[in-house]
Motif scaffolding. Structure first.
Motif, PDB file in Angstrom:
ATOM      1  N   GLY A 187      13.012 -38.237  10.650  1.00  0.00           N
ATOM      2  CA  GLY A 187      13.753 -38.903   9.586  1.00  0.00           C
ATOM      3  C   GLY A 187      13.070 -38.780   8.247  1.00  0.00           C
ATOM      4  N   SER A 188      11.743 -38.885   8.236  1.00  0.00           N
ATOM      5  CA  SER A 188      10.993 -38.767   6.988  1.00  0.00           C
ATOM      6  C   SER A 188      11.158 -37.390   6.374  1.00  0.00           C
ATOM      7  N   ALA A 189      11.101 -36.349   7.213  1.00  0.00           N
ATOM      8  CA  ALA A 189      11.238 -34.987   6.714  1.00  0.00           C
ATOM      9  C   ALA A 189      12.619 -34.757   6.102  1.00  0.00           C
ATOM     10  N   CYS A 190      13.650 -35.263   6.779  1.00  0.00           N
ATOM     11  CA  CYS A 190      15.026 -35.101   6.273  1.00  0.00           C
ATOM     12  C   CYS A 190      15.218 -35.849   4.960  1.00  0.00           C
ATOM     13  N   LEU A 191      14.796 -37.106   4.934  1.00  0.00           N
ATOM     14  CA  LEU A 191      14.981 -37.925   3.736  1.00  0.00           C
ATOM     15  C   LEU A 191      14.136 -37.415   2.575  1.00  0.00           C
ATOM     16  N   GLY A 192      12.912 -36.988   2.866  1.00  0.00           N
ATOM     17  CA  GLY A 192      12.055 -36.482   1.809  1.00  0.00           C
ATOM     18  C   GLY A 192      12.629 -35.238   1.157  1.00  0.00           C
ATOM     19  N   THR A 193      13.246 -34.374   1.961  1.00  0.00           N
ATOM     20  CA  THR A 193      13.860 -33.157   1.427  1.00  0.00           C
ATOM     21  C   THR A 193      15.030 -33.493   0.513  1.00  0.00           C
ATOM     22  N   VAL A 194      15.898 -34.400   0.979  1.00  0.00           N
ATOM     23  CA  VAL A 194      17.060 -34.792   0.172  1.00  0.00           C
ATOM     24  C   VAL A 194      16.615 -35.513  -1.093  1.00  0.00           C
ATOM     25  N   ALA A 195      15.644 -36.408  -0.968  1.00  0.00           N
ATOM     26  CA  ALA A 195      15.170 -37.177  -2.123  1.00  0.00           C
ATOM     27  C   ALA A 195      14.578 -36.267  -3.194  1.00  0.00           C
ATOM     28  N   ALA A 196      13.838 -35.255  -2.780  1.00  0.00           N
ATOM     29  CA  ALA A 196      13.201 -34.352  -3.735  1.00  0.00           C
ATOM     30  C   ALA A 196      14.236 -33.596  -4.564  1.00  0.00           C
ATOM     31  N   VAL A 197      15.402 -33.351  -3.975  1.00  0.00           N
ATOM     32  CA  VAL A 197      16.441 -32.581  -4.657  1.00  0.00           C
ATOM     33  C   VAL A 197      17.412 -33.471  -5.423  1.00  0.00           C
ATOM     34  N   ALA A 198      17.764 -34.625  -4.833  1.00  0.00           N
ATOM     35  CA  ALA A 198      18.899 -35.394  -5.349  1.00  0.00           C
ATOM     36  C   ALA A 198      18.558 -36.714  -6.020  1.00  0.00           C
ATOM     37  N   GLU A 199      17.304 -37.184  -5.940  1.00  0.00           N
ATOM     38  CA  GLU A 199      17.012 -38.522  -6.434  1.00  0.00           C
ATOM     39  C   GLU A 199      15.798 -38.531  -7.363  1.00  0.00           C
ATOM     40  N   PRO A 200      15.952 -38.999  -8.592  1.00  0.00           N
ATOM     41  CA  PRO A 200      14.789 -39.151  -9.484  1.00  0.00           C
ATOM     42  C   PRO A 200      13.826 -40.210  -8.945  1.00  0.00           C
ATOM     43  N   TRP A 201      12.543 -39.966  -9.044  1.00  0.00           N
ATOM     44  CA  TRP A 201      11.546 -40.928  -8.591  1.00  0.00           C
ATOM     45  C   TRP A 201      11.370 -42.033  -9.622  1.00  0.00           C
ATOM     46  N   HIS A 202      11.392 -43.275  -9.170  1.00  0.00           N
ATOM     47  CA  HIS A 202      11.083 -44.400 -10.052  1.00  0.00           C
ATOM     48  C   HIS A 202      10.582 -45.562  -9.202  1.00  0.00           C
ATOM     49  N   VAL A 203       9.692 -46.352  -9.755  1.00  0.00           N
ATOM     50  CA  VAL A 203       9.168 -47.517  -9.060  1.00  0.00           C
ATOM     51  C   VAL A 203       8.678 -48.535 -10.083  1.00  0.00           C
ATOM     52  N   THR A 204       8.946 -49.803  -9.810  1.00  0.00           N
ATOM     53  CA  THR A 204       8.419 -50.909 -10.603  1.00  0.00           C
ATOM     54  C   THR A 204       7.524 -51.732  -9.682  1.00  0.00           C
ATOM     55  N   TRP A 205       6.226 -51.569  -9.826  1.00  0.00           N
ATOM     56  CA  TRP A 205       5.304 -52.202  -8.891  1.00  0.00           C
ATOM     57  C   TRP A 205       5.311 -53.727  -9.037  1.00  0.00           C
ATOM     58  N   SER A 206       5.304 -54.413  -7.901  1.00  0.00           N
ATOM     59  CA  SER A 206       5.235 -55.875  -7.880  1.00  0.00           C
ATOM     60  C   SER A 206       4.727 -56.306  -6.512  1.00  0.00           C
ATOM     61  N   ALA A 207       4.274 -57.549  -6.427  1.00  0.00           N
ATOM     62  CA  ALA A 207       3.799 -58.077  -5.146  1.00  0.00           C
ATOM     63  C   ALA A 207       4.933 -58.122  -4.127  1.00  0.00           C
ATOM     64  N   ARG A 208       6.148 -58.452  -4.596  1.00  0.00           N
ATOM     65  CA  ARG A 208       7.289 -58.521  -3.691  1.00  0.00           C
ATOM     66  C   ARG A 208       7.612 -57.146  -3.106  1.00  0.00           C
ATOM     67  N   LEU A 209       7.533 -56.112  -3.941  1.00  0.00           N
ATOM     68  CA  LEU A 209       7.810 -54.756  -3.470  1.00  0.00           C
ATOM     69  C   LEU A 209       6.791 -54.332  -2.415  1.00  0.00           C
ATOM     70  N   VAL A 210       5.518 -54.549  -2.681  1.00  0.00           N
ATOM     71  CA  VAL A 210       4.465 -54.153  -1.741  1.00  0.00           C
ATOM     72  C   VAL A 210       4.614 -54.902  -0.422  1.00  0.00           C
ATOM     73  N   THR A 211       4.879 -56.220  -0.497  1.00  0.00           N
ATOM     74  CA  THR A 211       5.038 -57.024   0.720  1.00  0.00           C
ATOM     75  C   THR A 211       6.250 -56.575   1.521  1.00  0.00           C
ATOM     76  N   ALA A 212       7.375 -56.381   0.839  1.00  0.00           N
ATOM     77  CA  ALA A 212       8.596 -55.963   1.523  1.00  0.00           C
ATOM     78  C   ALA A 212       8.426 -54.592   2.163  1.00  0.00           C
ATOM     79  N   PHE A 213       7.748 -53.677   1.463  1.00  0.00           N
ATOM     80  CA  PHE A 213       7.547 -52.333   1.993  1.00  0.00           C
ATOM     81  C   PHE A 213       6.646 -52.367   3.225  1.00  0.00           C
ATOM     82  N   ALA A 214       5.557 -53.126   3.151  1.00  0.00           N
ATOM     83  CA  ALA A 214       4.640 -53.221   4.287  1.00  0.00           C
ATOM     84  C   ALA A 214       5.343 -53.841   5.493  1.00  0.00           C
ATOM     85  N   TYR A 215       6.112 -54.900   5.250  1.00  0.00           N
ATOM     86  CA  TYR A 215       6.832 -55.561   6.346  1.00  0.00           C
ATOM     87  C   TYR A 215       7.851 -54.613   6.969  1.00  0.00           C
TER      88      TYR A 215
END
Length: 304
Positions: A187-215
């Motif tokens: 799944g990671s390989a498929c999504l990473g390929t599509v994301a690299a072509v079709a989705e601009p990278w962006h992130v707004t770092w926050s404690a909530r984001l890190v906690t939600a991602f880890a969980y």
């Protein structure tokens, strides 16, 4: 169905439903496909490492590899990828409700494709599930919802249904955790390929984001998937899929608690109807039966 299977099903439903809320938190601050690809890379890598330490190896049969790849693409790349994108516009509770229709699709496919018989009590239970979901959904739609987002959720649940029917052979052979890790890496390989072509990278770092991602990475990502594979192996795909009827309750409750999404009388009524449907379906499925597998049925092992 024994008490251990019921406990596993409840634990899976709770962990699985909580993923909608944590996903909603993630996509509010990060690119959804990039974030999901990274989540699966970490979860899959951890799964493979732990499995290797437990003595499991990636020595799978051709049919097991095929089923693992199909599951990785359909469940991880398509179902979760579509839901992560949709969660930018739809509420977490609505996504959980749409996903809870999966047992109906699986049961219908079992009857249409594999000649599975559904007892009258089971039909009544499945019908109650449809009515309960419709009550909740009707209330949500009347308040306005993103139709493109809802369509993405619908396509995702179709992919999840196909993955559920495919998981049977992938979970056989004793390498459950290794297979969980491998399908996440697919799944990671498929999504990473599509994301690299079709989705601009962006992130707004926050404690909530890190906690939600880890969980999301460790609990719904790794733990819940392992429980699901184990549960399907123990009681079969159709019976295990009935636990998805719990997701409207858990999904709405968790979203209401953590995201302050609305909780209306229709939600309570719909959950009560769905709960009755679960009981009816489970009672109709008490006797053991064999579920055919759409890929490599000759590789199927004993089914609970």
């Amino acid at each position: 169905m024994d008490l251990r299977a019921i406990g596993m099903g409840l634990a899976f439903a709770l962990m699985w439903s909580s993923a909608f809320t944590s996903a909603r938190m993630i996509v509010a601050e990060a690119a959804p496909l990039h974030a999901l690809a990274l989540r699966f890379l970490i979860s899959g890598g951890l799964g493979v490492i732990i499995a290797f330490a437990m003595g499991q190896r990636a020595r799978l049969t051709r049919s097991q590899w095929r089923a693992t790849i199909v599951f990785g693409i359909c469940q991880n790349a398509l179902y979760l990828g579509l839901n992560f994108v949709a969660m930018q516009w739809v509420e977490a509770s609505l996504a959980a409700i749409v996903a809870s229709t999966m047992p109906l699709i699986v049961a219908f496919a079992g009857w249409l494709l594999f000649g599975e018989k559904v007892r009258p009590l089971g039909i009544l239970g499945l019908s109650a599930g449809v009515i309960g979901v419709a009550v909740i959904m009707g209330s949500r739609l009347s308040e306005g919802v993103s139709l493109p987002g809802l369509a993405l959720c619908g396509m995702g649940v179709l992919a999840l249904s196909f993955a559920t029917l495919s998981v049977r052979s992938a979970s056989s052979g004793g390498n459950v955790l290794m297979i969980v890790g491998l399908q996440m890496l697919v799944g990671s390989a498929c999504l990473g390929t599509v994301a690299a072509v079709a989705e601009p990278w962006h992130v707004t770092w926050s404690a909530r984001l890190v906690t939600a991602f880890a969980y999301t990475t460790l609990v719904p990502g790794l733990a819940a998937t392992w429980v699901w594979f184990t549960l399907v192996k123990r009681i079969g795909a159709v019976r295990a899929a009935t636990f998805h009827f719990l997701n409207p309750f858990f999904g709405v409750a968790i979203a209401a608690t953590l995201l302050h999404e609305g909780l209306e009388w229709a939600d309570v009524l719909g959950v009560a109807i769905i709960a009755a449907g679960i009981l009816a379906v489970q009672l109709s499925r008490q006797s053991e039966r064999r579920m055919p597998v759409p890929v490599a049925p000759q590789a199927a092992t004993q089914q609970g």
